[in-house]
Design an enzyme around this catalytic site. Sequence first.
Site, PDB file in Angstrom:
ATOM      1  CE  LYS A 195      -1.268 -46.555  -6.750  1.00 23.68           C
ATOM      2  NZ  LYS A 195      -1.187 -46.219  -5.352  1.00 23.68           N
ATOM      3  CB  ILE A 196      -7.619 -44.654  -7.723  1.00 26.61           C
ATOM      4  CG1 ILE A 196      -6.588 -44.552  -6.592  1.00 26.61           C
ATOM      5  CG2 ILE A 196      -8.822 -45.481  -7.271  1.00 26.61           C
ATOM      6  CD1 ILE A 196      -5.997 -45.856  -6.134  1.00 26.61           C
ATOM      7  CD  GLU A 214     -14.491 -34.688 -14.569  1.00 28.02           C
ATOM      8  OE1 GLU A 214     -13.572 -33.848 -14.466  1.00 28.02           O
ATOM      9  OE2 GLU A 214     -15.287 -34.705 -15.528  1.00 28.02           O
ATOM     10  CB  CYS A 252      -8.066 -31.618 -10.097  1.00 26.56           C
ATOM     11  SG  CYS A 252      -9.654 -30.775 -10.198  1.00 26.56           S
TER      12      CYS A 252
HETATM   13  N1  LIG Z   1     -10.795 -33.669 -12.144  1.00 31.08           N
HETATM   14  C1  LIG Z   1     -11.365 -33.364 -10.987  1.00 31.08           C
HETATM   15  O1  LIG Z   1     -12.467 -32.825 -10.940  1.00 31.08           O
HETATM   16  C2  LIG Z   1     -10.665 -33.659  -9.701  1.00 31.08           C
HETATM   17  C3  LIG Z   1     -11.138 -33.091  -8.528  1.00 31.08           C
HETATM   18  C4  LIG Z   1     -10.490 -33.379  -7.344  1.00 31.08           C
HETATM   19  C5  LIG Z   1      -9.408 -34.209  -7.308  1.00 31.08           C
HETATM   20  N2  LIG Z   1      -8.962 -34.739  -8.465  1.00 31.08           N
HETATM   21  C6  LIG Z   1      -7.768 -35.579  -8.448  1.00 31.08           C
HETATM   22  O2  LIG Z   1      -7.889 -36.538  -7.379  1.00 31.08           O
HETATM   23  C7  LIG Z   1      -6.604 -36.810  -6.845  1.00 31.08           C
HETATM   24  C8  LIG Z   1      -6.614 -36.634  -5.354  1.00 31.08           C
HETATM   25  O3  LIG Z   1      -7.771 -37.176  -4.796  1.00 31.08           O
HETATM   26  P1  LIG Z   1      -7.769 -38.524  -3.948  1.00 31.08           P
HETATM   27  O4  LIG Z   1      -6.545 -38.574  -3.098  1.00 31.08           O
HETATM   28  O5  LIG Z   1      -9.100 -38.623  -3.282  1.00 31.08           O
HETATM   29  O6  LIG Z   1      -7.683 -39.604  -5.075  1.00 31.08           O
HETATM   30  P2  LIG Z   1      -7.723 -41.185  -4.955  1.00 31.08           P
HETATM   31  O7  LIG Z   1      -7.633 -41.647  -6.362  1.00 31.08           O
HETATM   32  O8  LIG Z   1      -6.744 -41.694  -3.977  1.00 31.08           O
HETATM   33  O9  LIG Z   1      -9.166 -41.522  -4.332  1.00 31.08           O
HETATM   34  C9  LIG Z   1     -10.385 -41.181  -4.965  1.00 31.08           C
HETATM   35  C10 LIG Z   1     -11.471 -42.162  -4.582  1.00 31.08           C
HETATM   36  O10 LIG Z   1     -11.054 -43.492  -4.905  1.00 31.08           O
HETATM   37  C11 LIG Z   1     -11.209 -44.352  -3.790  1.00 31.08           C
HETATM   38  N3  LIG Z   1     -10.111 -45.334  -3.804  1.00 31.08           N
HETATM   39  C12 LIG Z   1      -8.863 -45.194  -3.265  1.00 31.08           C
HETATM   40  N4  LIG Z   1      -8.133 -46.313  -3.479  1.00 31.08           N
HETATM   41  C13 LIG Z   1      -8.928 -47.169  -4.167  1.00 31.08           C
HETATM   42  C14 LIG Z   1      -8.760 -48.491  -4.666  1.00 31.08           C
HETATM   43  N5  LIG Z   1      -7.596 -49.145  -4.520  1.00 31.08           N
HETATM   44  N6  LIG Z   1      -9.794 -49.059  -5.318  1.00 31.08           N
HETATM   45  C15 LIG Z   1     -10.950 -48.398  -5.495  1.00 31.08           C
HETATM   46  N7  LIG Z   1     -11.169 -47.144  -5.033  1.00 31.08           N
HETATM   47  C16 LIG Z   1     -10.184 -46.543  -4.371  1.00 31.08           C
HETATM   48  C17 LIG Z   1     -11.161 -43.447  -2.592  1.00 31.08           C
HETATM   49  O11 LIG Z   1     -11.842 -44.037  -1.518  1.00 31.08           O
HETATM   50  C18 LIG Z   1     -11.833 -42.190  -3.112  1.00 31.08           C
HETATM   51  O12 LIG Z   1     -13.241 -42.310  -3.009  1.00 31.08           O
HETATM   52  C19 LIG Z   1      -5.651 -35.844  -7.537  1.00 31.08           C
HETATM   53  O13 LIG Z   1      -4.987 -36.507  -8.577  1.00 31.08           O
HETATM   54  C20 LIG Z   1      -6.582 -34.777  -8.091  1.00 31.08           C
HETATM   55  O14 LIG Z   1      -6.052 -34.059  -9.178  1.00 31.08           O
HETATM   56  C21 LIG Z   1      -9.555 -34.496  -9.656  1.00 31.08           C
END
Ligand SMILES: NC(=O)c1ccc[n+]([C@@H]2O[C@H](COP(=O)([O-])OP(=O)(O)OC[C@H]3O[C@@H](n4cnc5c(N)ncnc54)[C@H](O)[C@@H]3O)[C@@H](O)[C@H]2O)c1
EC number: 1.2.1.3
Length: 486
Positions: A195-196, A214, A252
């Site tokens: 989503k983000i 990622e 993830c």
């Molecule tokens: N592929 C990978 O290596 C990997 C690793 C860890 C987590 N993930 C994925 O991440 C997700 C969970 O992590 P999360 O809760 O931190 O994700 P998230 O997308 O909510 O947040 C990630 C980052 O985006 C920022 N962010 C949040 N809202 C935003 C907005 N409206 N505009 C701009 N930036 C914004 C946050 O501050 C944070 O730094 C899961 O889907 C997981 O699978 C992927």
Amino acid sequence: MEAMKETVEESLREMRDTFASGRTRSLKWRKRQIAAIYEMVKDNEDKLCSVLFQDLGKHSTEAFRDELGHVLRSATVAINCLDKWAVPKQSNLPLLFFPAKGKVISEPYGTVLVLSSWNFPISLSLDPLIGAIAAGNTVLLKSSELSPNASAFLAKTIPAYLDNKAIKVIEGGPDVATILLQHQWDKIFFTGSPKIGRIIMAAAAQHLTPVTLELGGKCPTIVDYPTISKNIKSVVKRITGGKWGSCSGQACISVDYVLIEKSFASSLIDMLKPLIRSFFGDNPKESGCLSRIVSKQHVQRLSRLLNDPRVQASIVYGGSIDEENLYVEPTILLDPPLDSEIMNEEIFGPILPIITVRDIQDSIGIIKSKAKPLAIYAFTNDENLKTRILSETSSGSVTFNDVMIQYMCDALPFGGVGESGIGRYHGKYSFDCFSHEKAIMEGSLAMDLEARYPPWNSFKLSFIRLAFSEAYFKLLLLMLGLKRST
Ligand SMILES: NC(=O)c1ccc[n+]([C@@H]2O[C@H](COP(=O)([O-])OP(=O)(O)OC[C@H]3O[C@@H](n4cnc5c(N)ncnc54)[C@H](O)[C@@H]3O)[C@@H](O)[C@H]2O)c1
């Protein structure tokens, strides 16, 4: 927020000036910075374990395996391999271009933005940082607001170890990310949700900035019981470790759900239950080996997924929730409906749905009915099933007879496809991820082919046709007048 805007602008200016100075292009500088990351982690092992415990209740052994050890290895690999990675690659040009020579050089993008996530707040921040520095960039890291202790550690300690005119950390949540995204970056590396990820990509598109996303998704695990029954104990251990052993399923690449033939599901469940107890004790909440859910909001999200009456009816183990203590009990579901939210949203928590199929080959249809996952796991010794998984499904990776270890293996690229991400990193792939591969062609003025230039005629057309198909003998005949133009 006005002050933050100024901080961001000032930081960007300084990082751009530093990049323009050429300092970060020196391999010696890059290695020194990566060595400083290594030292920072080494010097602060206890502190790092403590912040990871405060933010996520991570046991120090788990913290070392999934975060500190991973970063130390990543830094060592980068320092040892950087000279080799950075060497320009000579290209063997087709004879057609003789006597020109070709090569590809990796150049840094410039000033890079890294946005990291909270579930592995140290490794998901420092690992991309290592790649970005190895490639010669200046970097701004925004850590996640949901792991505040790890974030504060990075913001305070990185400037004490690294060149802080080139590498900066900014703390904050979506509001700070929004400010950062209003600026032009040369590359954005984001770890987080799909989503983000969409918001990041839309912001990057304004400046045509390349992105690596990622992301996450639902990672299925096929258990082809009859072909692996001899090793079923290891299979159950790996599934238990892959669901509950890494940040309590908030990873993830965690096992999201299991697919198994109906007749074997109860045997699997009967083996999972005692193994969960042997890993986490009779009272997992007190074991110290099971990480906590990151926030009340995430506990409430998991609670909502479980509260669907049809999902409630599928609980065969666990199911209790203690919101105050950010605890969700290891939980097993048997056949929750495929249209329930829990089977359509990434679970990201300690709940394991087991989905039964009539024939294990039917798993492929279920996987294909969902978005492309970050990882597919399959315990099987059936070569036909393996071939079908590889050829009929698409995912960031496929791991046979194990789970999650593909992440640790830096000889393989790590990243998603479609809904699970864009781009890849780890090891040499991290260096490539943060480099632009520039094509260099060294032409020669020693000879000139008139066929390249107007005025056009049938001879020139024939020449070009033969040149494109590299029919050198026919070209020779044409030039000697022994072959007619067509
Ligand atoms: N592929 C990978 O290596 C990997 C690793 C860890 C987590 N993930 C994925 O991440 C997700 C969970 O992590 P999360 O809760 O931190 O994700 P998230 O997308 O909510 O947040 C990630 C980052 O985006 C920022 N962010 C949040 N809202 C935003 C907005 N409206 N505009 C701009 N930036 C914004 C946050 O501050 C944070 O730094 C899961 O889907 C997981 O699978 C992927």
